[in-house]
Design a protein around this motif. Sequence first.
Motif, PDB file in Angstrom:
ATOM      1  N   VAL A  79     -20.854  42.315  70.717  1.00  0.00           N
ATOM      2  CA  VAL A  79     -19.503  42.414  70.180  1.00  0.00           C
ATOM      3  C   VAL A  79     -19.100  43.865  70.394  1.00  0.00           C
ATOM      4  CG1 VAL A  79     -18.074  42.199  68.133  1.00  0.00           C
ATOM      5  CG2 VAL A  79     -20.040  40.678  68.441  1.00  0.00           C
ATOM      6  N   THR A  80     -17.975  44.092  71.070  1.00  0.00           N
ATOM      7  CA  THR A  80     -17.546  45.464  71.357  1.00  0.00           C
ATOM      8  C   THR A  80     -16.172  45.739  70.772  1.00  0.00           C
ATOM      9  OG1 THR A  80     -16.540  44.879  73.479  1.00  0.00           O
ATOM     10  CG2 THR A  80     -18.871  45.545  73.511  1.00  0.00           C
ATOM     11  N   ALA A  81     -15.826  47.009  70.794  1.00  0.00           N
ATOM     12  CA  ALA A  81     -14.509  47.458  70.361  1.00  0.00           C
ATOM     13  C   ALA A  81     -14.000  48.466  71.374  1.00  0.00           C
ATOM     14  CB  ALA A  81     -14.598  48.114  68.983  1.00  0.00           C
ATOM     15  N   GLU A  82     -12.703  48.705  71.330  1.00  0.00           N
ATOM     16  CA  GLU A  82     -12.098  49.746  72.152  1.00  0.00           C
ATOM     17  C   GLU A  82     -11.636  50.874  71.241  1.00  0.00           C
ATOM     18  OE1 GLU A  82      -9.183  48.191  74.838  1.00  0.00           O
ATOM     19  OE2 GLU A  82     -10.569  46.687  75.626  1.00  0.00           O
ATOM     20  N   VAL A  90     -11.438  46.056  63.737  1.00  0.00           N
ATOM     21  CA  VAL A  90     -12.841  46.037  64.150  1.00  0.00           C
ATOM     22  C   VAL A  90     -13.754  45.747  62.959  1.00  0.00           C
ATOM     23  CG1 VAL A  90     -14.688  47.352  65.241  1.00  0.00           C
ATOM     24  CG2 VAL A  90     -12.363  47.473  66.137  1.00  0.00           C
ATOM     25  N   ILE A  91     -13.433  46.273  61.807  1.00  0.00           N
ATOM     26  CA  ILE A  91     -14.217  45.975  60.609  1.00  0.00           C
ATOM     27  C   ILE A  91     -14.133  44.485  60.304  1.00  0.00           C
ATOM     28  CG2 ILE A  91     -14.353  46.347  58.107  1.00  0.00           C
ATOM     29  CD1 ILE A  91     -13.418  49.296  58.763  1.00  0.00           C
ATOM     30  N   SER A  92     -12.973  43.906  60.477  1.00  0.00           N
ATOM     31  CA  SER A  92     -12.815  42.459  60.296  1.00  0.00           C
ATOM     32  C   SER A  92     -13.683  41.696  61.292  1.00  0.00           C
ATOM     33  CB  SER A  92     -11.342  42.078  60.462  1.00  0.00           C
ATOM     34  OG  SER A  92     -11.184  40.691  60.372  1.00  0.00           O
ATOM     35  N   ARG A  93     -13.733  42.162  62.533  1.00  0.00           N
ATOM     36  CA  ARG A  93     -14.570  41.533  63.566  1.00  0.00           C
ATOM     37  C   ARG A  93     -16.048  41.637  63.186  1.00  0.00           C
ATOM     38  NH1 ARG A  93     -13.514  44.383  68.532  1.00  0.00           N
ATOM     39  NH2 ARG A  93     -11.435  43.589  68.159  1.00  0.00           N
ATOM     40  N   MET A  94     -16.435  42.787  62.636  1.00  0.00           N
ATOM     41  CA  MET A  94     -17.816  42.965  62.195  1.00  0.00           C
ATOM     42  C   MET A  94     -18.158  41.926  61.129  1.00  0.00           C
ATOM     43  SD  MET A  94     -17.914  47.135  61.983  1.00  0.00           S
ATOM     44  CE  MET A  94     -19.661  47.386  61.703  1.00  0.00           C
ATOM     45  N   ARG A  95     -17.250  41.738  60.208  1.00  0.00           N
ATOM     46  CA  ARG A  95     -17.464  40.760  59.134  1.00  0.00           C
ATOM     47  C   ARG A  95     -17.560  39.350  59.700  1.00  0.00           C
ATOM     48  NH1 ARG A  95     -13.475  42.064  55.749  1.00  0.00           N
ATOM     49  NH2 ARG A  95     -14.828  43.184  54.337  1.00  0.00           N
ATOM     50  N   GLN A  96     -16.646  38.988  60.587  1.00  0.00           N
ATOM     51  CA  GLN A  96     -16.635  37.643  61.173  1.00  0.00           C
ATOM     52  C   GLN A  96     -17.891  37.350  61.978  1.00  0.00           C
ATOM     53  OE1 GLN A  96     -13.063  37.832  63.468  1.00  0.00           O
ATOM     54  NE2 GLN A  96     -11.736  37.349  61.732  1.00  0.00           N
ATOM     55  N   ARG A  97     -18.390  38.343  62.694  1.00  0.00           N
ATOM     56  CA  ARG A  97     -19.547  38.151  63.575  1.00  0.00           C
ATOM     57  C   ARG A  97     -20.872  38.553  62.920  1.00  0.00           C
ATOM     58  NH1 ARG A  97     -18.029  37.614  69.042  1.00  0.00           N
ATOM     59  NH2 ARG A  97     -20.205  37.008  69.290  1.00  0.00           N
ATOM     60  N   SER A  98     -20.811  39.013  61.683  1.00  0.00           N
ATOM     61  CA  SER A  98     -22.004  39.426  60.925  1.00  0.00           C
ATOM     62  C   SER A  98     -22.838  40.458  61.674  1.00  0.00           C
ATOM     63  CB  SER A  98     -22.868  38.203  60.576  1.00  0.00           C
ATOM     64  OG  SER A  98     -22.161  37.321  59.761  1.00  0.00           O
ATOM     65  N   VAL A  99     -22.164  41.521  62.132  1.00  0.00           N
ATOM     66  CA  VAL A  99     -22.867  42.621  62.800  1.00  0.00           C
ATOM     67  C   VAL A  99     -22.618  43.913  62.037  1.00  0.00           C
ATOM     68  CG1 VAL A  99     -22.851  41.569  65.097  1.00  0.00           C
ATOM     69  CG2 VAL A  99     -20.954  43.043  64.423  1.00  0.00           C
ATOM     70  N   ARG A 100     -23.586  44.808  62.118  1.00  0.00           N
ATOM     71  CA  ARG A 100     -23.500  46.069  61.396  1.00  0.00           C
ATOM     72  C   ARG A 100     -23.095  47.226  62.289  1.00  0.00           C
ATOM     73  NH1 ARG A 100     -27.911  43.208  59.329  1.00  0.00           N
ATOM     74  NH2 ARG A 100     -27.792  42.897  57.089  1.00  0.00           N
ATOM     75  N   ARG A 101     -23.179  46.998  63.606  1.00  0.00           N
ATOM     76  CA  ARG A 101     -22.856  48.048  64.568  1.00  0.00           C
ATOM     77  C   ARG A 101     -22.123  47.437  65.751  1.00  0.00           C
ATOM     78  NH1 ARG A 101     -28.218  48.608  62.920  1.00  0.00           N
ATOM     79  NH2 ARG A 101     -28.679  50.599  61.917  1.00  0.00           N
ATOM     80  N   ILE A 102     -21.108  48.151  66.235  1.00  0.00           N
ATOM     81  CA  ILE A 102     -20.341  47.681  67.389  1.00  0.00           C
ATOM     82  C   ILE A 102     -20.227  48.820  68.398  1.00  0.00           C
ATOM     83  CG2 ILE A 102     -18.065  46.985  68.202  1.00  0.00           C
ATOM     84  CD1 ILE A 102     -17.703  45.269  65.857  1.00  0.00           C
ATOM     85  N   PRO A 103     -20.723  48.582  69.623  1.00  0.00           N
ATOM     86  CA  PRO A 103     -20.517  49.583  70.669  1.00  0.00           C
ATOM     87  C   PRO A 103     -19.023  49.709  70.976  1.00  0.00           C
ATOM     88  CG  PRO A 103     -22.235  48.040  71.301  1.00  0.00           C
ATOM     89  CD  PRO A 103     -21.552  47.478  70.082  1.00  0.00           C
TER      90      PRO A 103
END
Length: 139
Positions: A79-82, A90-103
């Motif tokens: 899961v990435t961000a720009e 992006v924080i919402s995406r982290m929550r939806q995908r259950s990840v703690r870090r996003i490149p």
Amino acid sequence: MAQTVREIMTTPAVSMPPDASVKEAAQRMRDEGIGDVLVTEGEQLKGIVTDRDIVVRGLAERDDLSNLHLSDVCSSEIVTAEPNETADEVISRMRQRSVRRIPVVEKGKPVGILSLGDAAVEKDPHSALGDISAARDNT
């Protein structure tokens, strides 16, 4: 105006090639006081390895880690961000995908990483997670 990922991400992101050993990555995490390493071939992002990946996919699965490489333990569904996205998106995406870090990638090249801790320090600095994330590394 909403904060962008660029404003709160950690730079630079530490990266290593897929054939780097898990031991090298663990030592790098220790030395840099971080919990993840991006797996890259050239400038292309191929995966991410976290300290948890090393434990769950490495230590828990094998007795001998001497020949274990990052490609053996990395998460390849990334899961990435720009950088110009809003932090809230992006924080919402982290929550939806259950990840703690996003490149964070720009034109396909990793330029940073946004962690749950980074978000907590910026969005809720007086929360327990914000306090812990802002504290000095204890290793």
